[in-house]
Scaffold this motif. Structure first.
Motif, PDB file in Angstrom:
ATOM      1  N   THR A  84      -2.012 -13.903   7.621  1.00 37.00           N
ATOM      2  CA  THR A  84      -0.856 -13.407   6.940  1.00 37.00           C
ATOM      3  C   THR A  84      -1.233 -12.564   5.768  1.00 37.00           C
ATOM      4  O   THR A  84      -2.419 -12.626   5.560  1.00 37.00           O
ATOM      5  CB  THR A  84      -0.015 -15.036   6.354  1.00 37.00           C
ATOM      6  OG1 THR A  84      -1.044 -15.195   5.040  1.00 37.00           O
ATOM      7  CG2 THR A  84       0.208 -16.065   7.184  1.00 37.00           C
ATOM      8  N   SER A  86      -1.033 -12.894   2.563  1.00 39.17           N
ATOM      9  CA  SER A  86      -1.577 -13.477   1.462  1.00 39.17           C
ATOM     10  C   SER A  86      -3.050 -13.757   1.988  1.00 39.17           C
ATOM     11  O   SER A  86      -4.008 -13.241   0.799  1.00 39.17           O
ATOM     12  CB  SER A  86      -0.927 -14.664   1.274  1.00 39.17           C
ATOM     13  OG  SER A  86       0.469 -14.787   0.950  1.00 39.17           O
ATOM     14  N   PHE A 113       4.143  -8.337  -5.750  1.00 40.37           N
ATOM     15  CA  PHE A 113       4.585  -9.517  -5.376  1.00 40.37           C
ATOM     16  C   PHE A 113       3.782 -10.714  -5.882  1.00 40.37           C
ATOM     17  O   PHE A 113       2.624 -10.796  -5.589  1.00 40.37           O
ATOM     18  CB  PHE A 113       4.691  -9.572  -3.733  1.00 40.37           C
ATOM     19  CG  PHE A 113       5.342 -10.146  -3.133  1.00 40.37           C
ATOM     20  CD1 PHE A 113       6.756 -10.309  -2.708  1.00 40.37           C
ATOM     21  CD2 PHE A 113       4.789 -11.378  -2.443  1.00 40.37           C
ATOM     22  CE1 PHE A 113       7.411 -11.227  -2.159  1.00 40.37           C
ATOM     23  CE2 PHE A 113       5.492 -12.480  -1.610  1.00 40.37           C
ATOM     24  CZ  PHE A 113       6.642 -12.405  -1.527  1.00 40.37           C
ATOM     25  N   ASP A 116       0.559 -12.013  -4.151  1.00 41.71           N
ATOM     26  CA  ASP A 116      -0.691 -11.210  -4.502  1.00 41.71           C
ATOM     27  C   ASP A 116      -1.371 -11.814  -5.695  1.00 41.71           C
ATOM     28  O   ASP A 116      -2.737 -11.974  -5.890  1.00 41.71           O
ATOM     29  CB  ASP A 116      -0.481  -9.763  -4.375  1.00 41.71           C
ATOM     30  CG  ASP A 116       0.129  -9.258  -2.980  1.00 41.71           C
ATOM     31  OD1 ASP A 116       0.914 -10.018  -2.287  1.00 41.71           O
ATOM     32  OD2 ASP A 116      -0.253  -7.958  -2.935  1.00 41.71           O
ATOM     33  N   ALA A 186       2.716  -3.759   2.138  1.00 43.71           N
ATOM     34  CA  ALA A 186       3.844  -4.456   2.641  1.00 43.71           C
ATOM     35  C   ALA A 186       5.194  -3.706   2.990  1.00 43.71           C
ATOM     36  O   ALA A 186       5.712  -3.750   3.892  1.00 43.71           O
ATOM     37  CB  ALA A 186       4.035  -5.786   1.857  1.00 43.71           C
ATOM     38  N   HIS A 187       5.463  -2.962   1.778  1.00 45.59           N
ATOM     39  CA  HIS A 187       6.668  -2.069   1.960  1.00 45.59           C
ATOM     40  C   HIS A 187       6.596  -0.799   2.113  1.00 45.59           C
ATOM     41  O   HIS A 187       7.309   0.087   1.848  1.00 45.59           O
ATOM     42  CB  HIS A 187       7.527  -2.379   0.473  1.00 45.59           C
ATOM     43  CG  HIS A 187       8.091  -3.910   0.269  1.00 45.59           C
ATOM     44  ND1 HIS A 187       9.125  -4.155   0.970  1.00 45.59           N
ATOM     45  CD2 HIS A 187       7.437  -4.884  -0.115  1.00 45.59           C
ATOM     46  CE1 HIS A 187       9.237  -5.691   0.845  1.00 45.59           C
ATOM     47  NE2 HIS A 187       8.164  -6.076   0.263  1.00 45.59           N
ATOM     48  N   TYR A 209       5.900  -7.879   9.822  1.00 48.04           N
ATOM     49  CA  TYR A 209       7.079  -8.380  10.319  1.00 48.04           C
ATOM     50  C   TYR A 209       8.256  -7.663   9.503  1.00 48.04           C
ATOM     51  O   TYR A 209       9.459  -8.137   9.487  1.00 48.04           O
ATOM     52  CB  TYR A 209       7.255  -9.982  10.066  1.00 48.04           C
ATOM     53  CG  TYR A 209       6.803 -10.398   8.770  1.00 48.04           C
ATOM     54  CD1 TYR A 209       7.645 -10.310   7.603  1.00 48.04           C
ATOM     55  CD2 TYR A 209       5.552 -11.160   8.560  1.00 48.04           C
ATOM     56  CE1 TYR A 209       7.191 -10.682   6.304  1.00 48.04           C
ATOM     57  CE2 TYR A 209       5.059 -11.410   7.223  1.00 48.04           C
ATOM     58  CZ  TYR A 209       5.811 -11.246   6.162  1.00 48.04           C
ATOM     59  OH  TYR A 209       5.478 -11.545   4.880  1.00 48.04           O
ATOM     60  N   LYS A 210       7.752  -6.829   8.398  1.00 44.58           N
ATOM     61  CA  LYS A 210       8.989  -6.199   7.801  1.00 44.58           C
ATOM     62  C   LYS A 210       9.062  -4.975   8.638  1.00 44.58           C
ATOM     63  O   LYS A 210       9.978  -5.064   9.516  1.00 44.58           O
ATOM     64  CB  LYS A 210       8.380  -5.785   6.445  1.00 44.58           C
ATOM     65  CG  LYS A 210       8.110  -7.148   5.681  1.00 44.58           C
ATOM     66  CD  LYS A 210       7.515  -7.227   4.201  1.00 44.58           C
ATOM     67  CE  LYS A 210       7.512  -8.424   3.450  1.00 44.58           C
ATOM     68  NZ  LYS A 210       6.571  -8.323   2.229  1.00 44.58           N
TER      69      LYS A 210
HETATM   70  C1  LIG Z   1       6.194  -9.819   1.862  1.00 43.65           C
HETATM   71  C2  LIG Z   1       4.958  -9.530   1.016  1.00 43.65           C
HETATM   72  C3  LIG Z   1       3.956 -10.752   1.200  1.00 43.65           C
HETATM   73  C4  LIG Z   1       4.222 -11.947   1.798  1.00 43.65           C
HETATM   74  O1  LIG Z   1       3.010 -12.497   2.303  1.00 43.65           O
HETATM   75  P1  LIG Z   1       2.947 -13.428   3.555  1.00 43.65           P
HETATM   76  O2  LIG Z   1       1.313 -13.957   3.440  1.00 43.65           O
HETATM   77  O3  LIG Z   1       3.091 -12.664   4.615  1.00 43.65           O
HETATM   78  O4  LIG Z   1       3.985 -14.515   3.462  1.00 43.65           O
HETATM   79  C5  LIG Z   1       2.757 -10.585   0.031  1.00 43.65           C
HETATM   80  N1  LIG Z   1       2.792  -9.372  -0.623  1.00 43.65           N
HETATM   81  C6  LIG Z   1       3.524  -8.574  -0.608  1.00 43.65           C
HETATM   82  C7  LIG Z   1       3.492  -7.384  -1.710  1.00 43.65           C
HETATM   83  C8  LIG Z   1       4.787  -8.621   0.035  1.00 43.65           C
HETATM   84  O5  LIG Z   1       5.550  -7.588   0.030  1.00 43.65           O
END
Ligand SMILES: *Cc1c(COP(=O)(O)O)cnc(C)c1O
Length: 397
Positions: A84, A86, A113, A116, A186-187, A209-210
């Motif tokens: 994932t 994270s 986020f 992180d 991520a974004h 998944y985004k």
């Molecule tokens: C969506 C997002 C996450 C989510 O982490 P997962 O381990 O996939 O749940 C982490 N960091 C950022 C910056 C995100 O936008």
């Protein structure tokens, strides 16, 4: 030129829904169901364990990594998927800290986020020895990069406001001060053009998944710059990142290049769904996505500001300074979003007061933008949000 009417036909979107949350969970590519079914029936079902060789499951993380790499300006064989986001944040941070051993500070910003930041805190606690996470306001990051900073951990596009950092500029500052730059995309991945190579980024991570539409729980990716590929030491030294996993040696030797960032057994079914989505991405130029995304977000902002004077734009007004989402603030943001969702306009809410709308040109066009503005205007005009059931907080907002 990307043909957006063609890409749109390749997604399943439920009738009566305007989906403005593909920045959080991309919709289903129509081909994914058949692709996953084939992996289940013809591969898992018929090949059993021989699928790792015969169906190429073992190569999937790097094969898919290369396909994502094209979208983020990565060199060949510098991206691998698994785990994932994270976990990938932790992995990148741990390797980066080890490469800058005389320094103790991870620098990030308060717009990052939380996961992180939490992962960085956990890593610092495990390392002890004076390691610490320092966060400053997003606009102060550049000035805060000094000779104490070991690693900058910056998410390019803010998950709440869509504000975009200047990757090239912050990476150059980090390098000038002797720090290593870790970027979270991520974004960004699938939302805006990213040029990891051009920016000189050291490490990057992101999720599939985004904007990349791999489905809930789809695997993350990690990038390591070629100049570090043989130097980065994985802290999560799992067997599939070993130089020879099937030698079953008793001690770890890192695999070649980016392969060492693999950890354990990859999620084959989820990767099959991701490949179906990447077949669509293969037809797409990121510059076209960006141009279209700016048209759509500008149209949405103009429409909402004209119709809904009590909503405050939380995103940068200059499109060059934002990603592919638009956020508005309102004290009743949660209830307003529930009223919108009840009327088929799906965005999401981020505490304390942010209504978030993602714009994804692969399957969203002017008609959806105008439809969403009209419904939002009605919800605001008639205070349709002001009902008790819209104020009950669900587990996922
Ligand atoms: C969506 C997002 C996450 C989510 O982490 P997962 O381990 O996939 O749940 C982490 N960091 C950022 C910056 C995100 O936008």
């Amino acid at each position: 030129m990307t043909d957006f009417s063609a890409t749109r036909a390749l997604f399943h979107l439920p009738d009566g829904v305007i989906y403005l949350d593909g920045n959080s969970l991309g919709p289903l590519p129509k081909a994914a169901a058949a692709r996953v079914a084939r992996t289940i029936e013809a591969e898992w079902g018929e090949m059993l364990i021989t699928g790792w060789n015969k169906a190429g499951w073992m190569e999937m993380p790097s094969r898919i990594g290369n396909r994502i790499g094209r979208l983020i300006g990565a060199e060949p064989d510098t991206v691998v998927i698994g785990d994932t986001l994270s976990i990938k944040v932790y992995q990148a941070l741990a390797s980066a800290l080890e490469m800058n051993p005389t320094r103790r500070v991870i620098l990030s910003d308060t717009g990052n986020f939380p996961s992180d930041l939490y992962m960085a805190e956990g890593l610092c606690r495990t390392l002890g020895n004076g390691y610490r996470l320092k966060t400053v306001a997003p606009e102060e990051v550049e000035a805060a990069i000094d000779e104490t900073v070991a690693v900058t951990m910056i998410t390019e596009v803010d998950y709440r406001t869509g504000r975009k950092h200047d990757m090239g500029r912050l990476t150059a500052k980090a390098h000038a001060k002797g720090a290593i730059a870790v970027w979270d995309l991520a974004h960004s991945a699938g939302a805006i053009p990213v040029d990891l190579k051009g920016a000189g980024a050291d490490f990057a991570v992101g999720c599939s998944y985004k904007y990349l539409n791999s489905g809930p729980g789809g695997p993350a990716f990690i990038y390591v710059a070629p100049r570090h590929a043989e130097a980065a030491r994985p802290a999560l030294s799992g067997w599939l990142g070993h130089e020879a996993p099937f030698a079953f040696d008793l001690s770890y030797r890192p695999g070649r290049g980016i392969e060492r960032m693999r950890v354990g057994t990859p999620p084959v079914l989820q990767m099959a769904a991701l490949e179906a989505s990447l077949d669509i991405w293969d037809r797409v130029e990121m510059a076209d996505i960006r141009a279209r995304s700016i048209e759509l977000t500008e149209r949405f902002i103009a429409g909402v500001e004209a119709a809904c004077p009590t909503l405050w734009l939380a995103s940068p007004r200059n499109p060059a300074e934002r990603g592919s989402q638009v956020s508005f603030r309102h004290p009743e943001g949660y209830a307003i979003m529930q009223a919108l969702i009840a009327r088929g306009v799906i965005g999401d809410f981020r505490a304390p007061d942010i209504l978030r709308f993602g714009f994804t040109p692969l399957y969203i066009g002017e008609a959806e933008v105008d439809g969403a503005v009209a419904i939002l205007a009605e919800v605001m005009d008639k205070a349709l949000w002001d009902r008790p059931e819209y104020k009950v907080r669900a587990r996922v907002t």
